[in-house]
Enzyme design. Sequence first.
Site, PDB file in Angstrom:
ATOM      1  N   GLU A 234       0.813  -1.221   0.000  1.00 57.42           N
ATOM      2  CA  GLU A 234       0.000   0.000   0.000  1.00 57.42           C
ATOM      3  C   GLU A 234       0.849   1.275   0.000  1.00 57.42           C
ATOM      4  OE1 GLU A 234      -3.482   0.185  -0.058  1.00 57.42           O
ATOM      5  OE2 GLU A 234      -3.308  -1.932  -0.512  1.00 57.42           O
ATOM      6  N   GLU A 243      -1.413  10.209   0.315  1.00 55.90           N
ATOM      7  CA  GLU A 243      -1.810   9.963  -1.073  1.00 55.90           C
ATOM      8  C   GLU A 243      -1.086  10.938  -1.997  1.00 55.90           C
ATOM      9  OE1 GLU A 243      -5.939  10.160  -3.703  1.00 55.90           O
ATOM     10  OE2 GLU A 243      -5.998   9.919  -1.515  1.00 55.90           O
ATOM     11  N   ASN A 281     -14.732   7.939   7.503  1.00 49.35           N
ATOM     12  CA  ASN A 281     -13.774   6.990   8.043  1.00 49.35           C
ATOM     13  C   ASN A 281     -12.888   7.618   9.111  1.00 49.35           C
ATOM     14  OD1 ASN A 281     -14.294   4.475   6.582  1.00 49.35           O
ATOM     15  ND2 ASN A 281     -13.827   5.700   4.794  1.00 49.35           N
TER      16      ASN A 281
END
Length: 381
Positions: A234, A243, A281
Amino acid sequence: MEITTAPGLRRIARSGRTTAGALVVALLAVLFTVSPAYAADGQITGLAGKCVDVAGANSANGTAVQLYDCNGTNAQRWSNPGDGTLRALGKCLDVVERSTADGAAVQLWDCSGGANQRWTVSGAGDIVNPAANKCLDVRDNSSANATRLQIWTCSGGANQKWNAPAAGGGGGGNPSGFVVSEAQFNQMFPSRNGFYTYSGLVQALSSYPAFANSGSDTVKRQEAAAFLANVNHETGGLVYVVEQNTANYPHYCDWGQPYGCPAGQAAYYGRGPIQLSWNFNYKAAGDALGIDLLNNPWLVQNDAAVAWRTGLWFWNTSTGAGTMTGHNAIVNQAGFGQTIRTINGSLECDGRNPNQVQSRVDAYVRFTSILGVSPGGNLYC
């Protein structure tokens, strides 16, 4: 990618692919220098040689903590994470209603970092809540099974004395207690970003004491390797903290949520080892671990332990795109392939992206080799 998760875990997307909501965080700073109770076998024994026990082995908030015949079950296995808390079944020993009064009962509750969850062990065998300056006490000095535990002014009585060795109870080898040593961690991630520290990972382990600590030594090492192999994939080998596609950042705000996006439209981009994304989230993760990530999502990219906890939260609690958590997939010997399905199965498994699956499997095989264990079967999804 977009993954439809189990109820309560909404969809999550990031960088053109999604990952089921990686999530989150948090133990607050240690308030006291402590030696929490931790016997080598995980039990804390007291009056009449009986054990500190979670009633019914129930992990629900508010479950009574009591005295009971020692039986070796997880209801009596207490961990010392080194942050002043005492933990069983993934939750903390807690004084009801944050009371400091004599007779206030103790219970099991989600770890929040509150002063009512802090404990120290004196050289005389007292377990003290410093906020109340009172001792863990067996109610009515009774040794009967199911007698409730409470706090009371320290008296030196037998009902306040506990066999609670200092942190780490027994055992040589790796001082951290984690099945992966710092040297092995560095071998796994030779080019890692300095943000992803080994010490941060070790601190985060206290949030989920069953992680890499369940089953045989082989299973413990397999679970650590499986988690780290997926994290490796990841983050590009623990290189990326956030990101990389900044154009996606404004996308992760769902204004349909009643709490909105108080940190800003573009504040909920992917961060951490499994890239926590979306306002809902961050809210769920923060609620689960007792810190306000909705208003301060930057904690995940600024605090290494918080970042690691986001990954461990997902690993230990979410079924994602699969049918089981990553933790259960390894502990129950379903195989590494099921961890891939949980994390990104809707985009990678069943032939959708075999190269991505192979990348994860290669890392897992390499990491199990470093740890000296077999990878087991069912590696692919």
